[in-house]
Design an enzyme around this catalytic site. Structure first.
Site, PDB file in Angstrom:
ATOM      1  CG  HIS A  28      -1.830   1.310   1.403  1.00 16.01           C
ATOM      2  ND1 HIS A  28      -2.974   1.501   1.142  1.00 16.01           N
ATOM      3  CD2 HIS A  28      -1.235   2.476   2.065  1.00 16.01           C
ATOM      4  CE1 HIS A  28      -3.567   2.512   1.302  1.00 16.01           C
ATOM      5  NE2 HIS A  28      -2.400   3.164   2.070  1.00 16.01           N
ATOM      6  CD  GLU A  29       1.950   3.560   3.734  1.00 18.90           C
ATOM      7  OE1 GLU A  29       2.382   4.921   3.152  1.00 18.90           O
ATOM      8  OE2 GLU A  29       0.851   3.771   4.434  1.00 18.90           O
ATOM      9  CG  HIS A  32       0.321   6.277  -0.502  1.00 19.14           C
ATOM     10  ND1 HIS A  32      -0.736   6.855  -1.145  1.00 19.14           N
ATOM     11  CD2 HIS A  32      -0.238   5.483   0.373  1.00 19.14           C
ATOM     12  CE1 HIS A  32      -1.658   6.514  -0.564  1.00 19.14           C
ATOM     13  NE2 HIS A  32      -1.482   5.715   0.533  1.00 19.14           N
TER      14      HIS A  32
END
Length: 189
Positions: A28-29, A32
């Site tokens: 998920h990170e 980003h």
């Protein structure tokens, strides 16, 4: 991990679930992080967890590491807040200075990674197992029923009715109902 799975399966399962959660958080990170880098933003930190640093390493302008409480993760992009003081030389690389489409891309990239992970896992499952069907499996034989007096056994799969191949339970019901209707019509004549 393999030895642990055989000797203590509950502990191994717990560790596997925690590992999967950590992997999901980091992917998920990573969404980003990748979108911020592609947009030309300055990313200063990429960490698993919160609290005090346990371990970190700096590669270029970004510090990667692990913190004491592994209850999440984060990517620090400069200029996420308009109140944050920024070196004037880095102002054009801040989150706030980028176009709306770049900021939106960074914001939704983490959630997009979850959809990509789900799609990948679904592909693996379908490739390994195939598309699940509702094939009929004998789970119960009622006493004094025609099934008890036949060759049916618990666990048998019904693959054909009267020599006609069936794919799922609905086809079996339709074929048996049609046979009963025909039998009933023959008896009334």
């Amino acid at each position: 991990m393999i030895l642990l799975a055989f000797s203590r399966p509950r502990i191994a399962g717990t560790i596997a679930v925690l590992g999967a959660i950590i992997l999901m958080i980091m992917l998920h990170e990573l969404g980003h992080f990748v979108m911020a880098k592609r947009a030309g933003m300055k990313v200063t930190e990429f960490f698993l967890g919160f609290g005090p640093r346990i371990w970190s390493i700096r590669r270029g302008e970004t510090e990667y590491g692990v913190k004491a409480i592994p209850a999440g993760g984060y990517v620090r992009i400069i200029g996420m807040s308009s109140a944050e003081p920024i070196d004037p030389a880095d102002e054009e690389r801040t989150y706030r200075a980028k176009q709306y489409r770049h900021r939106l891309g960074v914001a939704v990239a983490g959630s997009t990674m979850h959809f990509l992970i789900a799609g990948f896992l679904l592909f693996l499952i379908l490739a390994a197992i195939g598309i699940p069907t509702r094939q009929a499996i004998i789970a119960q034989i009622v006493p004094d029923s025609p099934a008890q007096h036949s060759d049916f056994r618990l666990g048998d799969r019904i693959v054909a009715v009267n020599g006609t191949t069936v794919k799922d339970w609905n086809e079996i019901v339709s074929m048996v109902a049609a046979t009963l209707v025909l039998a009933g019509a023959a008896l009334t004549q």
